[in-house]
Design a protein around this motif. Sequence first.
Motif, PDB file in Angstrom:
ATOM      1  N   LYS A 759      33.069  46.698  45.689  1.00 29.51           N
ATOM      2  CA  LYS A 759      33.411  45.959  44.476  1.00 29.51           C
ATOM      3  C   LYS A 759      34.857  46.234  44.079  1.00 29.51           C
ATOM      4  O   LYS A 759      35.326  47.374  44.120  1.00 29.51           O
ATOM      5  CB  LYS A 759      32.480  46.351  43.334  1.00 29.51           C
ATOM      6  N   GLN A 760      35.571  45.161  43.721  1.00 31.49           N
ATOM      7  CA  GLN A 760      36.940  45.269  43.233  1.00 31.49           C
ATOM      8  C   GLN A 760      37.058  44.461  41.945  1.00 31.49           C
ATOM      9  O   GLN A 760      36.371  43.456  41.768  1.00 31.49           O
ATOM     10  CB  GLN A 760      37.943  44.715  44.255  1.00 31.49           C
ATOM     11  N   THR A 761      37.937  44.891  41.083  1.00 35.00           N
ATOM     12  CA  THR A 761      38.263  44.104  39.887  1.00 35.00           C
ATOM     13  C   THR A 761      39.711  43.645  40.012  1.00 35.00           C
ATOM     14  O   THR A 761      40.627  44.488  40.046  1.00 35.00           O
ATOM     15  CB  THR A 761      38.068  44.916  38.605  1.00 35.00           C
ATOM     16  N   LEU A 762      39.902  42.338  40.136  1.00 36.36           N
ATOM     17  CA  LEU A 762      41.238  41.785  40.311  1.00 36.36           C
ATOM     18  C   LEU A 762      41.851  41.455  38.961  1.00 36.36           C
ATOM     19  O   LEU A 762      41.181  40.935  38.065  1.00 36.36           O
ATOM     20  CB  LEU A 762      41.188  40.512  41.156  1.00 36.36           C
ATOM     21  N   GLU A 763      43.150  41.737  38.828  1.00 34.23           N
ATOM     22  CA  GLU A 763      43.914  41.316  37.658  1.00 34.23           C
ATOM     23  C   GLU A 763      44.832  40.176  38.081  1.00 34.23           C
ATOM     24  O   GLU A 763      45.311  40.136  39.220  1.00 34.23           O
ATOM     25  CB  GLU A 763      44.733  42.484  37.094  1.00 34.23           C
ATOM     26  N   PRO A 764      45.100  39.221  37.191  1.00 37.78           N
ATOM     27  CA  PRO A 764      45.884  38.034  37.575  1.00 37.78           C
ATOM     28  C   PRO A 764      47.308  38.372  37.994  1.00 37.78           C
ATOM     29  O   PRO A 764      47.964  39.232  37.409  1.00 37.78           O
ATOM     30  CB  PRO A 764      45.891  37.197  36.289  1.00 37.78           C
ATOM     31  N   VAL A 765      47.749  37.719  39.055  1.00 44.25           N
ATOM     32  CA  VAL A 765      49.154  37.714  39.454  1.00 44.25           C
ATOM     33  C   VAL A 765      49.507  36.290  39.799  1.00 44.25           C
ATOM     34  O   VAL A 765      48.640  35.478  40.122  1.00 44.25           O
ATOM     35  CB  VAL A 765      49.423  38.622  40.680  1.00 44.25           C
TER      36      VAL A 765
END
Length: 769
Positions: A759-765
Amino acid sequence: MSREYIKPNPWSIIEEGWNPDLVKSSESLFSIGNGAMGQRANFEETYSGETFQGSYVAGVYYPDKTRVGWWKNGYPEYFAKVLNAPNFIGIDVFIDGEALDLAKFEKSDVKDYRRELNMKEGWYERSFKIELSDAKTIQVTARRFLSLNIDELAVINYQVTALKGDMRISFQPYLDAGITNEDSNWDDKFWEVEELQTTDHQAFIRSRTNKTNFYVCTFMQSELYKNGEHVQYADPFDKNETVIRHKVATQLAEGDTATLLKYAGYTSSLNYEHFEIFDAAKNVLHKAIEKGYDQLLEEQKDVWAQIWLMADITIEGDMKAQQGIRFNIFQLNQTYSGKDARLNIGPKGFTGEKYGGSTYWDTEAYCIPFYMATKDQKVARNLLKYRYEQLDKAIENAEKLGFSNGAALFPMVTMNGEESHNEWEITFEEIHRNGAMVYAIHNYVRYTGDYSYVPEMGLEVMIAIARFWHQRATFSQRANKFMILGVTGPNEYENNVNNNWYTNYLAKWCIEQTVNHLNKVKDGHNDDYNRIIGLTKITDGEVASWLEVAQNMYEPFDEDLGIYLQQDGFLDKEIVPVSELKASQRPINQKWSWDRILRSCYIKQADVLQGFYFFEDHFSKEDLEKHFNFYEPLTVHESSLSPCVHSIQAAHLGRMDQAYEFYLRTSRLDLDDYNHEVEEGCHITSMAGTWMSIVEGFGGLKIVDDMPSFNTRLPEQWESFSFKINFRDQILKVHVAKDGTTVTLDGDSSQDILVNGEKQTLEPVAVNS
């Protein structure tokens, strides 16, 4: 065996060298479209050799009366013909009074012949040199495109350069409404020409389809340039009952270039009142002339750049694989834009007449995932809305076969919701298509998170389908089970079988889904629930009788092999793998009698494995492996829809050599003409399966616990690959390389994902490429 003549190129489809035997195949491969219309890559100038002329207006069709030797109750009254529309590309070219016609020249006289379909920018070009005599040689370059900005407009830039000698050149641009279909059942006249008009430098022909009464205005305006300078507009020259011809001429000295710009296209009563289509055509021409060729071409490039920004899949290290996937993505975007909910994705798109109709179950099973992930979710919703708006027709279709109480059978082939397929074993028996409708709703909701479609439209569709399955099932006292008898599964090489596992499993699942959503809508959307109950008159007793069928559905299974059987009696066949067939016997649909095919164990396309593709999470990996090991060796893949499913499953099993082989076959099915039938048109709907092979197969995309999951696998032939998906209005870019997988997010909020189980939590780029 494939037939390869297209040159490898990452962004273009290229043919080099003049070969009259390839003309019809190239007319398919170099086809262009813009969602509203399309055309095969026919020559603009006269060509007296073998050709398959085809121009098409989306949504315009003719109900060609069914032709059969023995009429059966419930048989469709007609076959919906995709209509060959009036021809607007024609430009007859005369050099010193002699017509230019490549068929009149020796093959060796045509030099530097080349076609290019530029997929990045959305245009098609053909060029060649030809020695007309010892004293005269010309260079011809013809480029055309169908505007994505003004989707009723086509633009043709036709250039002739005097490479050797002086000459007089005359262009005769024309419109021809005297066209026919190659596949008419009764040689009916599909079109009536109602009015021809020539006003100033413009020409218009209003045609009307017989029976369906679609009105189409075909229009044109042309202008001549010499060495880049405007000379004059083409003037009226000749006219008869079906053709309007204009003319313009000039003298060329050696080195001079004459360019004819032709603006043309269609307006139709799909979008205007029939008495408005002339004025609408004039308005399109006004916009075209005002913008001019250069601006229109730049706009075309800009729109395609935006499409590719989201839809492109990049592959590093394998040119043929790269070209193949872009060709598939390009054709899908040419065929359907999502702007008009009345339209759908025909199996040949705008590339040919075969199969008729605009809609098959291919849309729900194969195409919706592509449009859902590469465009706004409204596009996929429009495809679902299309079926909802044809629910009344689906109920009528079922009534004709003896069903009642609002049971619906969605058509195998349709234009307006009515069944219009002419082969009885498919029309009456390939009822698994109903299940694809419910699966598409399920797929849409789990991917987009947009549940609103279910109470607004989808639940009514599901109820009507559940009623069909309930009535179609037969209770066997011997087995104490419900059975579904007399069907044809996805494997069309076996007709009129009992208990096709895929069909039975789908029926059971559809009923269970419908009951689940009835309860969910009742709990959370009370107004919609009351409206639906009032419309359908459904009762608790009826729902209970559905569940009795679902819970007691027979599934053919062999205990010794531990596999579900394709249908009852499958193991009574002589089981001989495809690998033992002689090459001279392939493809069996062209070499064997139908009787022999039906008695064989050979499978046209994924059948049991189609169910394992839809319902992967219902079975273990060991189950998939066991069924893949048994069924794939018996599959001849003579359906365009087969290799993609097998590619995805082979990838999931870690069999990357097989997965890659199946991917290459599906992606280059038409480019390399594996089935030796591309001259009839391209396999548009299976092209969505090619996209699935990468995104769902090698990329391993699925939705797990309401979030995207990627289990990635890289073919050894590739250095890397990347793709984007629009997941709930946020863009995920996935890049898979030898050193691992990275996923980046372009959006407004964080997004949880799974990558190879973690599981990963992506932040917007910002992601712009």
